[in-house]
Design an enzyme around this catalytic site. Structure first.
Site, short mmCIF file in Angstrom:
data_model
loop_
_atom_site.label_atom_id
_atom_site.label_comp_id
_atom_site.label_asym_id
_atom_site.label_seq_id
_atom_site.Cartn_x
_atom_site.Cartn_y
_atom_site.Cartn_z
N ASN A 46 -8.39 -0.44 -10.88
CA ASN A 46 -8.83 -1.35 -9.91
C ASN A 46 -10.14 -1.38 -10.03
O ASN A 46 -10.91 -0.57 -10.83
CB ASN A 46 -8.20 -1.04 -8.64
CG ASN A 46 -8.45 0.58 -8.24
OD1 ASN A 46 -9.90 0.67 -8.04
ND2 ASN A 46 -7.68 1.44 -8.11
N LYS B 195 0.49 7.55 8.19
CA LYS B 195 0.02 8.71 7.11
C LYS B 195 -0.15 9.93 8.21
O LYS B 195 -0.67 11.03 7.49
CB LYS B 195 -1.09 8.24 6.29
CG LYS B 195 -0.66 6.95 5.42
CD LYS B 195 -1.78 6.75 4.32
CE LYS B 195 -1.46 5.55 3.66
NZ LYS B 195 -1.77 5.69 2.04
O1 C5P Z 1 -1.79 2.86 1.77
P1 C5P Z 1 -3.19 2.43 1.23
O2 C5P Z 1 -3.37 2.74 -0.26
O3 C5P Z 1 -3.67 1.11 1.82
O4 C5P Z 1 -4.13 3.57 1.76
C1 C5P Z 1 -5.45 3.71 1.47
C2 C5P Z 1 -5.71 5.29 1.72
O5 C5P Z 1 -4.76 6.23 1.31
C3 C5P Z 1 -7.07 5.72 0.92
O6 C5P Z 1 -7.96 6.63 1.86
C4 C5P Z 1 -6.56 6.16 -0.52
O7 C5P Z 1 -7.36 6.95 -0.73
C5 C5P Z 1 -5.23 6.88 0.05
N1 C5P Z 1 -4.18 6.71 -1.05
C6 C5P Z 1 -3.63 7.97 -1.35
N2 C5P Z 1 -2.88 8.03 -2.42
C7 C5P Z 1 -2.26 6.69 -2.81
C8 C5P Z 1 -2.70 5.59 -2.33
C9 C5P Z 1 -3.99 5.45 -1.51
O8 C5P Z 1 -3.94 9.06 -1.02
N3 C5P Z 1 -1.28 6.80 -3.83
#
Ligand code: C5P
Length: 413
Positions: A205, A341
């Protein structure tokens, strides 16, 4: 506290007298250091009269044991402020040149450093100066932005030394935060992850890692013990930070879960890939004539797993902070993420706004917590301002510190 005030040769040098006075009014002791060219603008006697201390004008002043003075001042000073900071001194600081007292002092001190640049607009905007400033910022130097207006050279533009009160305020803010994370351990994740399809191709990304690196830099400047778990980025990690390099989401998951029990806060600024190829080919995949369908599977949600682990273990530490990059309904989605979360704070940003999100040095965020902490304006009520990532890192860490002060349980146990 003892503050070393470096004055360089710029028309704004006279304003440094006001800065010295402002710092003294706040109860600090000020030692002025004037470069050779500064003395062409203001006489040392002016600073001597204000500070009531001998002004340092040379590395080798007679009778003052001055050749080692930069070492003793380097350890005694709680802060080094340089105003005005010329393109010349910025270049010397950035490149480790130590050919006069002030540049040697910069290398010799471990005190935080605040610089207030002042110069002609073209000089300020020159790639060389911008590059030097960026490397100083990455190293933890605080920059007080120059103002715009009439410049002594007759130009109208950016480059005027910030007002003395703004420099004094910045100095106070840095003094206040210096050492405030001493004894605290902070784990910061940064950058993207690379999910390999084959030895040549990967899915990733647009994350540059700038937000996470800014947080790690700020936390280290505050005296915190910092572990930076970083995906692939082009950035230079800040000094005095433990760097753990990872590539895939699964690797980041393993490192973070392993280290989390030992830290006071986990700040997940990384843009972790949400999907990874079901299998990684060992050979480069041949081109196919009729397109390609990729089979992807979910990566582990690191933050989600941390929240689950912490609540199952009945622990308060580490604090868990997540980022939410969204393009619509930012606050609502961030609130939902906070609950789902089981984390303490979500830093929400609308990446559809110009100057916010990926690849740039600025961001616009809203801090969203569970509502029991009364920080700032209610989310959603204001459109968040575009600010430098370093400034946002600083506000985030102020909040982390306040939350840590409320939670008393130690990191281990
Ligand atoms: O659910 P989402 O990906 O939008 O959440 C973003 C947050 O979760 C960020 O802090 C990112 O670092 C973390 N994240 C994570 N593991 C993932 C995807 C996102 O810890 N697989």
């Amino acid at each position: 506290m003892l503050i070393a005030l470096g004055v360089c040769g710029g028309i704004g040098a006279y304003k440094a007298v006001e800065i010295a006075r402002g710092l003294q009014n706040n109860g600090h002791d000020v030692v002025a250091i004037m470069t050779r060219s500064a003395r062409r603008f203001v006489g040392p006697l002016t600073f001597e009269a204000i500070t009531r201390r001998r002004v340092i004008t040379s590395q080798f002043a007679e009778g003052a044991n001055a050749d080692i003075e930069h070492i003793s001042l380097a350890t005694a000073a709680s802060l080094l402020v340089v105003a005005p900071a010329t393109a010349n001194i910025i270049g010397k600081f950035a490149n480790g040149v130590a050919d006069d007292f002030l540049s040697s002092l910069y290398l010799a001190t471990k005190a935080p450093v605040v610089i207030a640049p002042a110069m002609n607009t073209n000089m300020l905007e020159h790639e060389a100066v911008q590059h030097n400033l960026a490397s100083l910022v990455a190293r933890g130097v605080h920059v007080v932005e120059p103002g715009a207006g009439y410049l002594a050279c007759g130009w109208i533009g950016k480059g005027r030394l910030a007002e003395p009160e703004a420099v004094v305020r910045a100095a106070e803010a840095v003094l206040h935060s210096a050492g405030s994370l001493k004894g605290r351990k902070v784990l910061v994740t940064a950058g993207p992850t690379y999910e390999d399809l084959d030895p040549v191709r990967f899915i990733s990304n647009r994350s540059s890692g700038k937000m996470g690196y800014a947080i790690a830099t700020e936390a280290a400047t505050r005296g915190g013990e910092v572990v930076l778990v970083t995906g692939p980025t082009a950035l230079q990690p800040p000094p005095a930070v433990e760097v753990v390099r990872v590539r895939r989401a699964a690797e980041m998951h393993a490192v973070v879960m392993h280290r989390a029990p030992d830290v006071d806060a986990v700040i997940m600024a990384a843009a972790v890939a949400d999907y990874t190829p079901r299998r990684t080919e060992t050979e480069k995949m041949p081109k196919q004539a009729d397109g390609l369908v990729l089979a992807l599977e979910r990566t582990p949600d690191i933050l989600g797993d941390l929240g689950q682990w912490r609540s199952t273990a009945g622990r308060e530490r580490p604090l868990l902070i997540g980022f939410a990059a969204e393009t619509s309904a930012v606050d609502a989605k961030a609130r939902e993420k906070l609950r789902r979360k089981k984390v303490d704070l979500i830093v929400a940003n609308d990446i559809s706004r110009e100057g916010a999100g990926f690849e740039v040095d600025t961001n616009a965020v809203t801090f969203i917590d569970d509502g029991t902490q009364d920080f700032g304006p209610a989310p959603g009520r204001d459109v968040p301002a575009i600010r430098s990532k370093r400034e946002i890192a600083s506000e985030l860490l102020d909040r982390v510190e306040a939350m840590l002060a409320r939670k008393t349980q130690p990191a281990r146990g």
